[in-house]
Design an enzyme around this catalytic site. Structure first.
Site, mmCIF file in Angstrom:
data_model
loop_
_atom_site.group_PDB
_atom_site.id
_atom_site.type_symbol
_atom_site.label_atom_id
_atom_site.label_comp_id
_atom_site.label_asym_id
_atom_site.label_seq_id
_atom_site.Cartn_x
_atom_site.Cartn_y
_atom_site.Cartn_z
ATOM 1 N N HIS A 71 0.851 -1.194 -0.086
ATOM 2 C CA HIS A 71 0.020 0.052 0.059
ATOM 3 C C HIS A 71 0.910 1.223 0.117
ATOM 4 O O HIS A 71 0.947 1.900 -1.195
ATOM 5 C CB HIS A 71 -1.010 0.064 1.135
ATOM 6 C CG HIS A 71 -2.123 0.830 1.221
ATOM 7 N ND1 HIS A 71 -2.249 1.816 0.170
ATOM 8 C CD2 HIS A 71 -2.879 1.251 2.059
ATOM 9 C CE1 HIS A 71 -3.222 2.444 0.655
ATOM 10 N NE2 HIS A 71 -3.876 2.288 1.405
ATOM 11 N N HIS A 94 -2.385 -0.991 -11.578
ATOM 12 C CA HIS A 94 -3.035 -0.515 -10.510
ATOM 13 C C HIS A 94 -4.474 -1.576 -10.521
ATOM 14 O O HIS A 94 -4.841 -1.945 -11.661
ATOM 15 C CB HIS A 94 -3.666 0.871 -10.721
ATOM 16 C CG HIS A 94 -3.991 1.376 -9.372
ATOM 17 N ND1 HIS A 94 -5.539 1.345 -9.007
ATOM 18 C CD2 HIS A 94 -3.415 2.189 -8.599
ATOM 19 C CE1 HIS A 94 -5.549 2.193 -8.094
ATOM 20 N NE2 HIS A 94 -4.555 2.363 -7.453
ATOM 21 N N ASP A 119 2.792 5.917 -7.648
ATOM 22 C CA ASP A 119 4.225 5.886 -6.994
ATOM 23 C C ASP A 119 5.316 5.913 -7.500
ATOM 24 O O ASP A 119 6.478 5.565 -7.515
ATOM 25 C CB ASP A 119 4.003 4.099 -6.169
ATOM 26 C CG ASP A 119 3.068 4.504 -4.994
ATOM 27 O OD1 ASP A 119 3.225 5.543 -4.409
ATOM 28 O OD2 ASP A 119 2.373 3.406 -4.859
HETATM 29 N N1 CMC Z 1 4.896 -5.366 -13.707
HETATM 30 C C1 CMC Z 1 4.767 -6.271 -14.535
HETATM 31 N N2 CMC Z 1 3.581 -6.983 -14.597
HETATM 32 C C2 CMC Z 1 2.568 -6.575 -14.018
HETATM 33 C C3 CMC Z 1 2.675 -5.401 -13.105
HETATM 34 C C4 CMC Z 1 3.644 -4.684 -13.079
HETATM 35 N N3 CMC Z 1 3.841 -3.752 -12.225
HETATM 36 N N4 CMC Z 1 1.331 -5.210 -12.607
HETATM 37 C C5 CMC Z 1 0.635 -6.268 -13.107
HETATM 38 N N5 CMC Z 1 1.219 -7.157 -13.984
HETATM 39 C C6 CMC Z 1 0.597 -8.095 -14.771
HETATM 40 C C7 CMC Z 1 0.615 -9.208 -14.180
HETATM 41 O O1 CMC Z 1 1.744 -10.199 -13.879
HETATM 42 C C8 CMC Z 1 -0.349 -10.033 -14.564
HETATM 43 O O2 CMC Z 1 -0.105 -10.640 -15.606
HETATM 44 P P1 CMC Z 1 -0.497 -11.875 -16.235
HETATM 45 O O3 CMC Z 1 -1.890 -11.650 -16.620
HETATM 46 O O4 CMC Z 1 0.364 -12.418 -17.499
HETATM 47 O O5 CMC Z 1 -0.567 -12.942 -15.146
HETATM 48 C C9 CMC Z 1 -1.522 -8.827 -15.204
HETATM 49 O O6 CMC Z 1 -0.428 -7.714 -15.164
HETATM 50 C C10 CMC Z 1 -2.377 -8.273 -13.982
HETATM 51 O O7 CMC Z 1 -1.974 -8.007 -12.752
HETATM 52 P P2 CMC Z 1 -2.515 -8.346 -11.414
HETATM 53 O O8 CMC Z 1 -1.388 -8.681 -10.386
HETATM 54 O O9 CMC Z 1 -3.695 -9.501 -11.556
HETATM 55 O O10 CMC Z 1 -3.213 -7.258 -11.178
HETATM 56 P P3 CMC Z 1 -3.729 -6.570 -9.597
HETATM 57 O O11 CMC Z 1 -4.920 -5.715 -10.016
HETATM 58 O O12 CMC Z 1 -3.808 -7.849 -8.533
HETATM 59 O O13 CMC Z 1 -2.394 -5.941 -9.049
HETATM 60 C C11 CMC Z 1 -0.951 -4.054 -8.495
HETATM 61 C C12 CMC Z 1 -2.345 -4.173 -8.948
HETATM 62 C C13 CMC Z 1 -0.881 -2.559 -8.060
HETATM 63 C C14 CMC Z 1 -0.640 -4.940 -7.135
HETATM 64 C C15 CMC Z 1 -0.048 -4.543 -9.509
HETATM 65 O O14 CMC Z 1 0.052 -3.813 -10.624
HETATM 66 C C16 CMC Z 1 1.582 -4.337 -9.035
HETATM 67 O O15 CMC Z 1 1.989 -5.171 -8.407
HETATM 68 N N6 CMC Z 1 2.142 -3.207 -9.348
HETATM 69 C C17 CMC Z 1 3.623 -2.824 -8.828
HETATM 70 C C18 CMC Z 1 3.522 -2.291 -7.460
HETATM 71 C C19 CMC Z 1 2.809 -0.927 -7.569
HETATM 72 O O16 CMC Z 1 3.212 -0.136 -8.275
HETATM 73 N N7 CMC Z 1 2.077 -0.633 -6.584
HETATM 74 C C20 CMC Z 1 1.202 0.559 -6.175
HETATM 75 C C21 CMC Z 1 -0.126 0.788 -6.514
HETATM 76 S S1 CMC Z 1 -0.687 2.278 -6.483
HETATM 77 C C22 CMC Z 1 -0.899 2.792 -4.731
HETATM 78 C C23 CMC Z 1 -2.272 3.554 -4.484
HETATM 79 O O17 CMC Z 1 -2.932 3.811 -5.222
HETATM 80 O O18 CMC Z 1 -2.207 3.510 -3.217
#
Ligand code: CMC
Length: 443
Positions: A282, A321, A377
């Site tokens: 987070h 995101h 971020d």
């Molecule tokens: N780099 C590479 N691949 C990614 C990334 C990334 N940053 N984010 C998502 N993917 C891929 C993921 O591997 C998946 O691919 P596949 O369908 O082939 O398995 C696909 O995109 C969907 O990802 P997900 O993990 O199901 O998406 P989610 O909604 O559960 O995760 C997230 C969202 C923010 C946790 C994720 O995008 C992530 O880990 N990002 C990096 C960490 C980050 O920057 N976090 C800050 C978020 S903003 C904070 C706030 O608003 O408070």
């Protein structure tokens, strides 16, 4: 027949347009469930039973992927289009034309203040920035290198012991003074945490300065009589506070609402929000993004890095995101603010790496197909670093900005007649009815 979930007697029963018809194949019975605002009430499903004394159906939704837990009029997000609005005002306009304290007023009261209202609001917050002297003693008890976020968490919850009347949450006047205190004292607690961690003397608030200016003074002031914040840095920090002020039902806000639903005092509820924000998923992603940029080290290494990300070795931090499937509108504003700050503090080669990384990723099929764009971020760590903040302070800065959102959401929840103590159900997967075995007979 039930009042809302209409159990239907046969296929000929009328079906309203805004409803869902469910056939329970266990019994052959049909149920009509109203659809309101694109949702059905999960409690409607409780009427779907096999036997009269059944509990009824439940939904299973770990991580709340498709569950609205409240009605809220505070923040609107359209993740597909990349829109963020506070009380209907686009974040871009607020970041450009408003101030953090005005935005806090807007979030909490629902409307932009008049000039007199704003003056009074700022005055009230300014005269409440000091904390009880015992807070300093309390801070001294932490280890010399304690993490500032841990100290912030503990000291926010400690405020409830200084203001025991805060438990009267049904009294609007009592609530209001806690709102003022929380907004006013959060930067003081954050700065004291920082100074303790640095082994530097605490700096008292300077009520002649603006909200961000005073915070910078409490962070950086040393021997000078008065700390004069650079107006460009003051402005950049104010913009960061605005961008972080609220983000509807994120993990920390739902923690505040959940804990607040027990009718505990607001300091304890907000402490729950700080705790949730402490988590790397987070409040910690900006630190991870900055570490990643450092590790990449030079633009020449970007293709290799991207290859590793695409092969699943790691994630491109600051990208993607849960809600935004488009450019996070906050990231656009921060990107511009980084340039402004670096103009004051001097260039940072990491910015060039970030810009190049973004350019390459936005053209790459992997990121395009998955709708992965920079989030808030990706660039915020660069600003914090340029402001001279160590990484441990990043979530603390986030917490200062988010306090107004937590409070607005807490107030909304208190007045919401539909809210009760938050108490999810479970699907029990364990054993049942076992007989206690004395220890000498256990294998
Ligand atoms: N780099 C590479 N691949 C990614 C990334 C990334 N940053 N984010 C998502 N993917 C891929 C993921 O591997 C998946 O691919 P596949 O369908 O082939 O398995 C696909 O995109 C969907 O990802 P997900 O993990 O199901 O998406 P989610 O909604 O559960 O995760 C997230 C969202 C923010 C946790 C994720 O995008 C992530 O880990 N990002 C990096 C960490 C980050 O920057 N976090 C800050 C978020 S903003 C904070 C706030 O608003 O408070």
């Amino acid at each position: 027949m039930t009042t809302q979930t209409q159990e239907q007697d046969g296929a000929g029963a009328a079906t309203a347009n805004e409803s869902l018809t469910i056939t329970d194949n266990r019994t052959g019975k049909q149920y009509e469930i109203p659809i309101e605002d694109g949702t059905i009430r999960a409690t409607e499903l409780r009427n779907i039973k096999v036997e009269e004394d059944d509990f009824g159906l439940m939904t299973y939704d770990p991580a709340y992927m498709a569950t609205a837990s409240c009605r809220s009029a505070i923040t609107f997000i359209d993740g597909e289009k990349g829109i963020l609005e506070y009380r209907g005002y686009p974040i871009e306009q607020l970041a450009e034309r408003s101030s953090y304290l005005e935005v806090a007023y807007l979030l909490i009261h629902g409307e932009l203040p008049t000039k007199d209202q704003l003056d009074e609001w700022i005055h009230q917050i300014t005269i409440h920035t000091f904390v009880h002297e015992n807070i300093k003693e309390f801070m001294h008890g932490f280890r010399y290198d304690a993490h500032p976020m841990g100290m912030l968490l503990a000291s926010v919850s400690a405020l409830s012991t200084f203001y025991p009347e805060a438990t009267a949450i049904k009294d609007p006047d009592v609530r209001y003074i806690q709102v003022i205190r929380m907004l006013a004292k959060m930067p003081t607690l954050a700065a004291f945490s920082f100074r303790h961690n640095q082994g530097k003397p605490y700096v008292y608030p300077d009520n002649e300065l603006s909200y961000p200016g005073n915070f910078l003074s409490m962070i950086y002031k040393m021997t000078e009589i008065r700390y004069e914040p650079d107006p460009r840095l003051e402005h950049a920090l104010d913009v960061l506070f605005i961008l972080h002020a609220d983000h509807e039902q994120n993990a920390s806000t739902s923690a505040v609402r959940s804990v607040g639903s027990t009718q505990v005092d607001p300091y304890s509820a907000v402490a729950a929000g700080v705790a949730a924000l402490y988590g790397p998923l987070h409040g910690g992603a900006n630190e991870a993004a900055l570490r990643m940029l450092r590790r990449i080290e030079s633009k020449d290494n970007i293709p290799d890095f991207i290859k590793g990300v695409k092969e699943g070795e790691e994630r491109l931090m600051g990208f993607g995101h849960r809600v935004y499937k488009n450019y996070d509108p906050r990231a656009k504003i921060i990107k511009k603010a980084v340039e402004d700050v670096l103009e004051v503090t001097g260039t940072n080669p990491l910015l060039d790496i970030a810009l190049e990384l973004e350019k390459i990723a936005l053209e790459d099929e992997y990121f395009v197909d998955r709708k992965l764009y920079p989030n808030v971020d990706f660039y915020s760590g660069l600003i914090y670093e340029a402001l001279g903040m160590p990484m441990e302070m990043f979530p603390v800065l986030f917490a200062i900005g988010r306090t107004s959102g937590w409070i607005a959401q807490w107030l909304e929840m208190i007045d919401d007649k539909e809210q009760k103590i938050a108490r999810p159900r479970q699907i029990y997967t364990g054993e049942r009815g076992r007989d206690y075995v004395p220890i000498d007979r256990r294998s």
